[in-house]
Design a protein around this motif. Structure first.
Motif, short mmCIF file in Angstrom:
data_model
loop_
_atom_site.label_atom_id
_atom_site.label_comp_id
_atom_site.label_asym_id
_atom_site.label_seq_id
_atom_site.Cartn_x
_atom_site.Cartn_y
_atom_site.Cartn_z
N VAL A 40 0.80 -1.23 0.00
CA VAL A 40 0.00 0.00 0.00
C VAL A 40 0.83 1.28 0.00
N VAL A 41 2.17 1.14 0.10
CA VAL A 41 2.98 2.37 0.21
C VAL A 41 3.69 2.68 -1.11
N LYS A 47 9.54 -0.32 2.73
CA LYS A 47 8.84 -1.52 2.20
C LYS A 47 8.92 -1.55 0.67
N ASP A 79 -5.90 -1.79 2.26
CA ASP A 79 -5.99 -2.42 3.58
C ASP A 79 -7.23 -3.29 3.73
N SER A 97 1.23 -3.98 7.75
CA SER A 97 1.84 -3.60 9.02
C SER A 97 1.35 -4.56 10.09
N LYS A 100 -2.18 -4.52 11.49
CA LYS A 100 -3.36 -4.95 10.72
C LYS A 100 -3.71 -6.42 10.92
N ARG A 176 -6.48 10.02 12.18
CA ARG A 176 -6.56 8.75 11.44
C ARG A 176 -5.68 7.69 12.12
N GLN A 178 -4.72 3.20 11.95
CA GLN A 178 -4.90 1.91 11.31
C GLN A 178 -5.92 1.11 12.14
N PHE A 199 -5.00 3.07 4.62
CA PHE A 199 -3.86 3.94 4.36
C PHE A 199 -4.06 4.77 3.09
N ASN A 220 6.49 7.55 5.20
CA ASN A 220 5.10 7.58 4.74
C ASN A 220 4.55 9.00 4.71
N LEU A 241 6.42 1.18 13.76
CA LEU A 241 5.67 0.64 12.62
C LEU A 241 6.56 -0.37 11.88
N TYR A 243 6.37 -4.49 9.66
CA TYR A 243 5.54 -5.34 8.79
C TYR A 243 5.86 -6.81 8.98
#
Ligand code: LMR
Length: 339
Positions: A40-41, A47, A79, A97, A100, A176, A178, A199, A220, A241, A243
């Motif tokens: 997603v990044v 990542k 996500d 991450s 999640k 915001r 996660q 995200f 990010n 953060l 993963y």
């Protein structure tokens, strides 16, 4: 023409261990392997870069038989649907991450979300690279996933239209987060209102005023274009953060053993390189931010940090009740181990 000199025995044995040397002539050539890696990044993040390095290593080591297709920036899945896509076989690799995995039935991963738990990445790695980390990855079995390893991004900082140094600064803000109960609890404990958003929707939600702030690692924050929307970035370094790189059991079990080894090896090496560059990456991101017009960076002093830590104690209490005090104690012990 002169024949080549014989290989030293050590090298000849090493070559025999390679699948293409050991295969009998009559055997069909090994079939191609397609690995779709969705994340997603942006590509220019820890990542994103690790994914590109993994692709380069896996393709080179397999001499092109393994093809890795990378889909960054929630291009393919975000996500809300990436884990399902993995289970359905629409992709082969993800790196969500750790925050999640609570939502898909493994709340123990939320231990990594506890604010102010880790002082540095060395402490985190003593947990992720040791027995606790391995045991947590095995719990993904229940979700038909195989956990292949951990990757660090770094530490998160708070951003909004004002500095966020003390609990009083958070009051009334919609921030915001996660989809992690620990992260929602953290924002509530600080007096803010958590808003769970994928995200990929954060930037638009900030622009539209649906939320007024967020927590992000520097990479990010920069690559999502949050700087023009969030004037104040407070260097709270309050949470980690990272993963878990995961694949599906179905894909993993169908691979030939040498292919599994090749992919696992390429991934381990790509992660290792990323970890060796982590501090430089962080330093460069901070430098870039310092030079961006319009973003004001704020530091947090020791008493302010202590007040923030005291305010989030209910999150620890809730985690212990919900997930277990044993895990937290084991993490504390692992953190304190001398390397
Ligand atoms: C987030 O949702 O903020 C992060 O998990 C995004 C990421 O993958 O770094």
């Amino acid at each position: 023409m002169r024949s080549p000199p014989p290989l030293p025995r050590r090298h000849a044995l090493a070559l025999l261990a390679l699948p293409w040397c050991a295969a009998p002539r009559a055997q069909a050539p090994a079939s191609p392997v397609l690995v779709r890696f969705s994340h997603v990044v942006a590509p220019d993040t820890p990542k994103g870069r690790m994914a590109l390095r993994f692709k380069a290593l896996a393709e080179a080591r397999s001499r092109g038989r393994v093809l890795v297709q990378i889909y960054p920036d929630s291009q393919l899945y975000g996500d809300d649907d990436e884990m399902e896509a993995l289970q359905l076989g629409a992709v082969e690799l993800l790196a969500p991450s750790l925050s999640k995995f609570g939502n898909v039935g493994v709340p123990a991963f939320e231990v990594f979300d506890l604010p102010f738990l880790f002082d540095d990445l060395a402490q985190v790695r003593r947990v992720t690279q040791g027995p606790i980390g391995q045991e947590l990855l095995l719990r993904l079995d229940r979700q038909q996933m195989v956990g292949l390893g951990y990757l660090d991004n770094g530490f998160k900082h708070m951003s909004a239209g004002r500095p966020l140094r003390t609990p009083a600064d958070f009051r009334g803000l919609r921030l915001r987060v996660q989809a992690s109960r620990v992260l929602s609890g953290q924002m509530r404990a600080l007096g803010a209102q958590p808003v769970v958003l994928p995200f990929g929707e954060t930037q638009r939600a900030l622009a539209a005023g649906v939320v007024q702030g967020a927590e992000n690692p520097l990479s990010n924050f920069l690559t999502q274009g949050l700087a023009p929307l969030q004037r104040d970035l407070t260097l709270t370094r309050h949470g980690y953060l990272g993963y878990a790189v995961v694949t599906s059991q179905r894909f993993w079990r169908r691979l030939a053993a040498p292919d599994r080894e090749l992919l696992a090896g390429a991934l381990a090496d790509a992660i290792d390189e990323s970890h060796r560059q982590a501090e430089d990456t962080e330093r460069q991101a901070l430098e870039t931010l310092r030079q961006l017009p319009g973003v004001r960076l704020h530091s947090v002093d020791a008493p302010q940090r202590a007040a923030l830590r005291a305010a989030v104690q209910p999150v620890y209490d809730d985690f212990e009740r919900r997930v277990g005090a044993d895990l937290l104690r084991a993490v504390e012990r692992a953190k304190a181990q001398t390397p």
